[in-house]
Design an enzyme around this catalytic site. Sequence first.
Site, PDB file in Angstrom:
ATOM      1  N   ASP A  24       0.827  -1.200   0.000  1.00 61.86           N
ATOM      2  CA  ASP A  24       0.000   0.000   0.000  1.00 61.86           C
ATOM      3  C   ASP A  24       0.867   1.258   0.000  1.00 61.86           C
ATOM      4  O   ASP A  24       1.970   1.278   0.535  1.00 61.86           O
ATOM      5  CB  ASP A  24      -0.898  -0.009   1.238  1.00 61.86           C
ATOM      6  CG  ASP A  24      -2.022   1.009   1.146  1.00 61.86           C
ATOM      7  OD1 ASP A  24      -2.346   1.452   0.034  1.00 61.86           O
ATOM      8  OD2 ASP A  24      -2.569   1.371   2.208  1.00 61.86           O
ATOM      9  N   ASN A  26       1.440   3.358  -2.930  1.00 61.83           N
ATOM     10  CA  ASN A  26       2.029   3.784  -4.205  1.00 61.83           C
ATOM     11  C   ASN A  26       1.498   5.143  -4.658  1.00 61.83           C
ATOM     12  O   ASN A  26       2.269   6.036  -5.026  1.00 61.83           O
ATOM     13  CB  ASN A  26       1.744   2.750  -5.302  1.00 61.83           C
ATOM     14  CG  ASN A  26       2.532   1.470  -5.130  1.00 61.83           C
ATOM     15  OD1 ASN A  26       3.622   1.474  -4.559  1.00 61.83           O
ATOM     16  ND2 ASN A  26       1.980   0.373  -5.609  1.00 61.83           N
ATOM     17  N   GLY A  27       0.171   5.284  -4.631  1.00 59.13           N
ATOM     18  CA  GLY A  27      -0.444   6.517  -5.105  1.00 59.13           C
ATOM     19  C   GLY A  27      -0.102   7.713  -4.242  1.00 59.13           C
ATOM     20  O   GLY A  27       0.209   8.802  -4.746  1.00 59.13           O
ATOM     21  N   TRP A  29       2.506   8.029  -2.291  1.00 55.40           N
ATOM     22  CA  TRP A  29       3.933   8.304  -2.493  1.00 55.40           C
ATOM     23  C   TRP A  29       4.150   9.167  -3.734  1.00 55.40           C
ATOM     24  O   TRP A  29       4.926  10.119  -3.719  1.00 55.40           O
ATOM     25  CB  TRP A  29       4.679   6.983  -2.622  1.00 55.40           C
ATOM     26  CG  TRP A  29       6.161   7.095  -2.842  1.00 55.40           C
ATOM     27  CD1 TRP A  29       7.138   7.182  -1.888  1.00 55.40           C
ATOM     28  CD2 TRP A  29       6.838   7.107  -4.103  1.00 55.40           C
ATOM     29  NE1 TRP A  29       8.380   7.254  -2.480  1.00 55.40           N
ATOM     30  CE2 TRP A  29       8.229   7.204  -3.836  1.00 55.40           C
ATOM     31  CE3 TRP A  29       6.418   7.030  -5.429  1.00 55.40           C
ATOM     32  CZ2 TRP A  29       9.186   7.237  -4.845  1.00 55.40           C
ATOM     33  CZ3 TRP A  29       7.371   7.063  -6.437  1.00 55.40           C
ATOM     34  CH2 TRP A  29       8.730   7.174  -6.135  1.00 55.40           C
ATOM     35  N   ARG A  37      -0.636   9.057  -9.824  1.00 53.33           N
ATOM     36  CA  ARG A  37      -0.616   7.818  -9.053  1.00 53.33           C
ATOM     37  C   ARG A  37       0.127   6.696  -9.772  1.00 53.33           C
ATOM     38  O   ARG A  37       0.812   5.893  -9.138  1.00 53.33           O
ATOM     39  CB  ARG A  37      -2.052   7.378  -8.753  1.00 53.33           C
ATOM     40  CG  ARG A  37      -2.791   8.289  -7.786  1.00 53.33           C
ATOM     41  CD  ARG A  37      -4.240   7.851  -7.629  1.00 53.33           C
ATOM     42  NE  ARG A  37      -4.332   6.481  -7.196  1.00 53.33           N
ATOM     43  CZ  ARG A  37      -4.262   6.084  -5.916  1.00 53.33           C
ATOM     44  NH1 ARG A  37      -4.107   6.982  -4.960  1.00 53.33           N
ATOM     45  NH2 ARG A  37      -4.360   4.823  -5.592  1.00 53.33           N
ATOM     46  N   SER A  69      -6.927  -6.158  -6.235  1.00 55.36           N
ATOM     47  CA  SER A  69      -8.123  -6.730  -5.615  1.00 55.36           C
ATOM     48  C   SER A  69      -9.331  -6.601  -6.552  1.00 55.36           C
ATOM     49  O   SER A  69      -9.311  -5.822  -7.520  1.00 55.36           O
ATOM     50  CB  SER A  69      -8.428  -6.015  -4.297  1.00 55.36           C
ATOM     51  OG  SER A  69      -8.904  -4.703  -4.545  1.00 55.36           O
ATOM     52  N   ASN A  72     -10.423  -3.112  -6.745  1.00 57.24           N
ATOM     53  CA  ASN A  72      -9.600  -2.166  -7.505  1.00 57.24           C
ATOM     54  C   ASN A  72     -10.173  -1.842  -8.889  1.00 57.24           C
ATOM     55  O   ASN A  72      -9.784  -0.842  -9.507  1.00 57.24           O
ATOM     56  CB  ASN A  72      -8.172  -2.695  -7.666  1.00 57.24           C
ATOM     57  CG  ASN A  72      -7.353  -2.617  -6.392  1.00 57.24           C
ATOM     58  OD1 ASN A  72      -6.407  -3.377  -6.199  1.00 57.24           O
ATOM     59  ND2 ASN A  72      -7.712  -1.707  -5.489  1.00 57.24           N
ATOM     60  N   SER A 194      -8.079  -5.300   4.600  1.00 56.31           N
ATOM     61  CA  SER A 194      -8.644  -5.010   3.276  1.00 56.31           C
ATOM     62  C   SER A 194      -9.030  -6.254   2.477  1.00 56.31           C
ATOM     63  O   SER A 194      -8.674  -6.401   1.308  1.00 56.31           O
ATOM     64  CB  SER A 194      -7.656  -4.165   2.470  1.00 56.31           C
ATOM     65  OG  SER A 194      -7.485  -2.894   3.074  1.00 56.31           O
TER      66      SER A 194
END
Length: 246
Positions: A24, A26-27, A29, A37, A69, A72, A194
Site C-alpha cells: 500500500d 504507491n499513489g 507516495w 498515481r 483486488s 480495484n 482489506s
Amino acid sequence: MTDQNYIAQIDPSRIPEHIAIIMDGNGRWAKQSGHERTYGHEYGVEAVRNVLRAANKIGIKVLTLYTFSEENWNRPKEEVEALMNLLVSAIHNELEELNANGVRLEVLGNIEDMPETPRDTLFKAIEKTRCNKGCRLVLAINYSGRSEIIRAAKLLVDNGIKEINEETLKQKLYLPELPDPDLLIRTGGEYRVSNFLLWQIAYTELYFTPVFWPDFNADEFYKAIVDYQGRERRFGMTGEQVSEDK
C-alpha cells in the site's frame, strides 16, 4: 541500521515459511512527489524486485503479494488500464530473473475474468516457472477474501459434499496446499487487512509500517522479520503451554 545488521539479528531457525504483503501507498507516495498515481505503481515494481531478492536471500519459501483486488476495478479507468499494462510489462521484464533464481510464479484469485492480455501473460509465466524449486511468488490478482470463501462454499454444495468442516472448505480455496501466512506486512500506514486472505490469516502475525511501498526495501523487510521473531505465537494456548512444547 543496514540490512546486514538486521540479517544478523534474524534467527535462521525461526524464518517464517510464508510472508504475505499488502503493498500500500504507491499513489500517495507519487502525489507527495508531485506525480500521478501511476508513477508510484511503476516505482512499486522495483520494491517487489528488492523484497523478492531479500526473501530469497534468507530462504523464505512463500511470498504472497496483494497485487490487484476485485475492488480495484472501481478505480479510475486510466489507472486500471495502467496497472494492467504494468503487470504485463513487469512479468516480461522479470521472467528471466525469476527463472535464474528458481522462483515459481503462482496466482491467487479469479484470473479467468481478467482482460485477455494480462491473463494470458500470467498463464504463460506460470507455465514457464512451474518446475522451479525455489521461493513461491504468489500474486493475488483480481482477488477478494470474501469471494474466495463464497466460491469455496458453492463448490462444496455443487459437488454434493455434506461433511463441511475446515479441511473440506480449505480444499476448495484457490490454492489449498498453500501454507497459512506466518506474517502479514502492510505498508503505507493503514491498519486494516482489506479483504485479504481472510480465511488464511486467522493466526497470522500482523505488522504495520508507515513506509510507503515504493520505499519498502530489503532493510524494512528484514526489520519486519526481526519484529516477528520477537513475538510468542500461542495459537490459543497459554504462554506456559507454548514453553512446555519447545
